[in-house]
Design a protein around this motif. Structure first.
Motif, PDB file in Angstrom:
ATOM      1  N   VAL B 382     -76.476  65.001  51.541  1.00 31.68           N
ATOM      2  CA  VAL B 382     -76.861  65.436  52.889  1.00 31.68           C
ATOM      3  C   VAL B 382     -77.926  64.547  53.557  1.00 31.68           C
ATOM      4  O   VAL B 382     -77.759  64.166  54.713  1.00 31.68           O
ATOM      5  CB  VAL B 382     -77.272  66.924  52.876  1.00 31.68           C
ATOM      6  CG1 VAL B 382     -78.066  67.310  54.098  1.00 31.68           C
ATOM      7  CG2 VAL B 382     -76.035  67.801  52.769  1.00 31.68           C
ATOM      8  N   VAL B 385     -76.315  61.667  55.003  1.00 25.86           N
ATOM      9  CA  VAL B 385     -75.504  61.981  56.186  1.00 25.86           C
ATOM     10  C   VAL B 385     -76.403  62.094  57.413  1.00 25.86           C
ATOM     11  O   VAL B 385     -76.085  61.560  58.481  1.00 25.86           O
ATOM     12  CB  VAL B 385     -74.703  63.285  55.956  1.00 25.86           C
ATOM     13  CG1 VAL B 385     -73.998  63.721  57.224  1.00 25.86           C
ATOM     14  CG2 VAL B 385     -73.699  63.086  54.836  1.00 25.86           C
ATOM     15  N   TRP B 386     -77.548  62.747  57.254  1.00 25.17           N
ATOM     16  CA  TRP B 386     -78.458  62.871  58.417  1.00 25.17           C
ATOM     17  C   TRP B 386     -79.033  61.517  58.798  1.00 25.17           C
ATOM     18  O   TRP B 386     -79.164  61.202  59.982  1.00 25.17           O
ATOM     19  CB  TRP B 386     -79.588  63.854  58.147  1.00 25.17           C
ATOM     20  CG  TRP B 386     -79.173  65.273  57.902  1.00 25.17           C
ATOM     21  CD1 TRP B 386     -79.885  66.203  57.207  1.00 25.17           C
ATOM     22  CD2 TRP B 386     -77.986  65.946  58.337  1.00 25.17           C
ATOM     23  NE1 TRP B 386     -79.207  67.393  57.171  1.00 25.17           N
ATOM     24  CE2 TRP B 386     -78.046  67.270  57.851  1.00 25.17           C
ATOM     25  CE3 TRP B 386     -76.861  65.564  59.069  1.00 25.17           C
ATOM     26  CZ2 TRP B 386     -77.040  68.210  58.099  1.00 25.17           C
ATOM     27  CZ3 TRP B 386     -75.858  66.495  59.305  1.00 25.17           C
ATOM     28  CH2 TRP B 386     -75.955  67.776  58.826  1.00 25.17           C
ATOM     29  N   SER B 389     -76.430  59.723  60.674  1.00 28.64           N
ATOM     30  CA  SER B 389     -76.240  60.294  62.014  1.00 28.64           C
ATOM     31  C   SER B 389     -77.353  59.853  62.958  1.00 28.64           C
ATOM     32  O   SER B 389     -77.095  59.469  64.107  1.00 28.64           O
ATOM     33  CB  SER B 389     -76.234  61.816  61.939  1.00 28.64           C
ATOM     34  OG  SER B 389     -75.304  62.245  60.989  1.00 28.64           O
TER      35      SER B 389
END
Lengths: 283, 457
Positions: B382, B385-386, B389
């Motif tokens: 995670v 992923v952040w 992004s």
């Protein structure tokens, strides 16, 4: 006065603005043009007031949220976004002639309760999943992005109508009033440049929220998947413009395809498919 | 970023992966595949596809992976190709991006005149005065290279050159995050009855998985209580599980678990997801011939043998069935006989006598508890992923809205004064730069000449 009434007044003002923009295209007088812009800003103002009023109604119902929680409210915000994106563009690029072509999108959105069966206007009761601070940011970024894509689609449609006639020299007076085909292409590109980061932020915020609510940032739910499809089409659009052969006509078709996908992502998924975003549906 | 058409080259795999045409193709094909996945219902049991579609079509769907598009070999293959395409393009463009980032601090005089924006003019005064005037005009707007001499080079927003590369790399970071999650993470769920605890979770597997896969937790999760509140319309407004983490019998963490407010402990996160009734009942089974009574305590879903060769399963429950109050569905098997489905009502103890069986069942004590349904996830990918992004959005802002602008001013002493050559270039948004360039010329006091000539980029 109830916010629904104010939204309907905004609808009336936008219809009036549309008529004045049409009159401007017919008469091509600067005075009428300025009047059209004024009425359009007024419509935008009334929509804003309606949003503020509805926020108060939410507070009275003890829900500390912005009114962006169901299909009806999202349609209102979509109309608000389109009007905002367009009016800022009109101001920046002196594009008054586009008004008559863009405003119908806002009018269609505001009038949706009259033709989409089952769009309810009552203040919703929020299910626990929607009680999150991410809600507003997620919805606002997505819909401002949709608004930009809407304006982009109108620009590319106008490009497709104007470019061949400009090349042949067979333009009518209305087409002549519009920016040149190259300019329409460039403006569409710039609008999409605004829309893509907004959509990206919207998807990311949705992922952050989903991860907090369900423990998965991505679950291939139809709404998520369609947002990705929209994103991919606009990514293709941006890359297409780098490759010379894809400028102009082909790029315009891609921009239109992108907006069709956007509309499906927005309305089609809620009305035709089922999934995690069901509260965005008619209920 | 328009590139000149290269002269015909022999086909090479490397050039193919560097091409934007491949990118376009991949983006659109991945989009089309994703559409298919939303139109064909995904991950249904096999029979469902044969029920809805013709045999041939259903077979085709199942074989081609169209029933699980996003995990099919071809979809993942397309993603892999896109990643390779991204890497190849990034590597290929890197030297030119680096060169563009450094700009052209020391161009040849002819290069200046070929810039998109340039103007030459003569102004009275000395070279020192002219240099001061030029520096003044550029101050606060452009960063100036600290150098002596006849050429002043000023630049702004060079970082924008990295925007596209940052966006592309961010996708790779994101892909890495997704892979980390799928290799070292897991997704599961647990239903826990109030007042009980669990030490393992049920893993989510493929739909056709017959067996339940369980994964032990490195601690114990105990649910003290569960509460749900409703709006006056009856819809739930909030649901809360009071949970405790137990390690070696000691409470190490306590929390009210709500939707949108999960608990993370030792990298494992618990999300309030659902709830439901978890009734516990004592069924009294009486042999009408001997009068013997067997007490069978069961919770919903439980099945167990009891004394006297009787096995009971508590299969179903309704809080209010046909306005007759709490209803129970059980399955009773007396050894040597076929199992029997039995419906019982708490308020009508004699209801089961209608069956006319030797064994008659009624509901004794009954307690209605709730179970809470929790999603459980561990996903070490995670943060990646952040990060991906965030990088993507920052990169887009740089690539779409910032431009690298360069200005050169060359000064040459003549006997009538100083000959100026002012030139400018921008990586994008020429309209805005044109205005800025005009303003710069005005500040310098360049004589009003015909509009700045725009050369080719």
């Amino acid at each position: 006065m109830n916010s629904v009434v104010v939204f309907n007044i905004a609808l009336g003002v936008f219809i009036l603005a549309e008529l004045v923009y049409l009159l401007y295209l017919a008469k091509r007088s600067q005075g009428i043009g300025r009047a059209a812009t004024t009425v359009a800003w007024l419509g935008f103002g009334v929509t804003t007031v309606a949003f503020v009023l509805r926020s108060f109604e939410f507070m009275l119902a003890k829900q500390m949220r912005l009114p962006l929680t169901n299909l009806y409210e999202s349609l209102l915000f979509f109309a608000w976004s389109i009007a905002l994106v367009y009016l800022l563009y009109e101001r920046k690029y002196k594009l008054r002639a586009l008004g008559a072509f863009v405003l119908p999108l806002a009018i269609l959105a505001l009038a949706a309760p009259y033709y989409i069966p089952g769009v309810t206007t009552t203040i919703p009761k929020l299910p626990p999943a929607l009680q999150s601070a991410w809600l507003e940011w997620h919805v606002m970024t997505c819909f401002l992005g949709y608004g930009a894509f809407g304006v982009g689609a109108v620009l590319s449609l106008l490009y497709l109508v104007k470019a061949p006639r400009e090349a042949k020299g067979t333009m009518g007076p209305v087409l002549r009033l519009l920016p040149s085909a190259d300019m329409l292409d460039e403006l569409c590109y710039r609008t999409i440049l605004v829309g893509v980061p907004l959509l990206t932020a919207g998807i990311v915020l949705g992922a952050v929220w989903a991860n907090q609510a369900w423990g998965t940032y991505w679950s291939w739910d139809p709404k998520e998947t369609w947002a990705l499809i929209v994103w991919l089409i606009y990514a293709a659009y941006l890359h297409a413009r780098i490759t010379r052969g894809w400028r102009g006509r082909k790029a315009a078709y891609l921009a239109l395809l992108g907006f069709v996908a956007t509309l499906f992502c927005y309305l089609g998924v809620n009305l035709l498919l089922s999934g995690l975003h069901s509260y965005g549906g008619r209920g | 970023m328009s590139r000149k058409t290269p002269k015909p080259e022999p086909f090479s795999v490397w050039r193919l992966f560097c091409s934007v045409k491949l990118t376009l193709f991949l983006l659109l094909v991945i989009a089309a595949g994703s559409v298919a996945g939303t139109l064909i219902q995904q991950n249904l049991p096999r029979e469902e596809y044969f029920r809805v579609w013709e045999n041939g079509t259903a077979n085709f769907f199942l074989r081609s992976g169209l029933t699980d598009v996003y995990h099919s070999w071809w979809f993942l293959g397309l993603m892999l190709l896109l990643a390779l395409n991204l890497i190849a393009c990034s590597v290929d463009r890197f030297p030119s991006i680096l060169a563009a980032y450094h700009g052209q601090p020391d161009p040849a005089p002819e290069t200046l005149k070929s810039q998109a924006f340039h103007r030459t003019f003569l102004l009275p005064g000395s070279l020192v005065e002219a240099r001061e005037k030029a520096r003044q005009a550029l101050r606060g707007v452009f960063r100036q290279e600290p150098r002596e001499g006849r050429l002043i080079y000023a630049t702004r927003g060079a970082f924008a050159r990295w925007g596209v590369l940052v966006v592309h790399s961010s996708l790779l970071v994101l892909f890495v995050g997704v892979m980390i999650g799928s290799i070292w993470g897991f997704k599961g769920f647990i239903n826990i009855v109030e007042g009980t605890s669990t030490r393992d979770v049920v893993l989510r597997g493929a739909a056709d998985d017959e067996h339940e896969h369980r994964r032990p937790l490195p601690f114990e999760l105990h649910v003290d209580s569960f509460k749900v509140s409703h709006y006056d319309t009856g819809q739930p407004s909030d649901f809360v599980s009071h949970v405790r983490v137990l390690e070696e019998g000691r409470t190490t963490r306590e929390k009210d678990l709500r939707v949108n407010d999960p608990l993370t402990y030792r990298g494992i996160t618990f999300y309030q997801s659902s709830y439901g009734p978890a009734p516990q009942a004592t069924f009294l089974v009486q042999n009408t011939q001997t009068g013997a009574v067997i007490q069978a305590s069961l919770s919903l879903g439980e099945a167990r043998p009891f004394d006297g060769g009787i096995a009971l399963a508590f299969d179903g429950f309704a809080e209010d069935h046909n306005r007759m109050g709490p209803a129970f569905q059980i399955r009773m098997q007396v050894s040597g006989q076929e199992p029997k489905e039995i419906l019982l009502f708490q308020r009508q103890p004699d209801f089961d006598r209608q069956r006319g069986d030797v064994w008659v069942v009624r509901v004794g004590q009954f307690q209605l508890k709730q179970y809470t349904g929790l999603q459980v996830a561990k996903d070490p990918g995670v943060p990646w992923v952040w990060a991906g992004s965030a990088l993507m959005i920052l990169g887009m802002l740089g690539a779409f809205f910032c431009s690298h602008r360069q200005v050169w001013i060359r000064l040459e002493e003549k006997k009538e004064g100083v000959a100026w050559t002012v030139a400018g270039a921008t990586s994008r948004n020429r309209l805005a730069f044109e205005k800025e360039f005009q303003k710069l010329l005005e500040q310098i006091g360049a004589p009003e000449a015909s509009k700045t000539r725009e050369g080719k980029a």
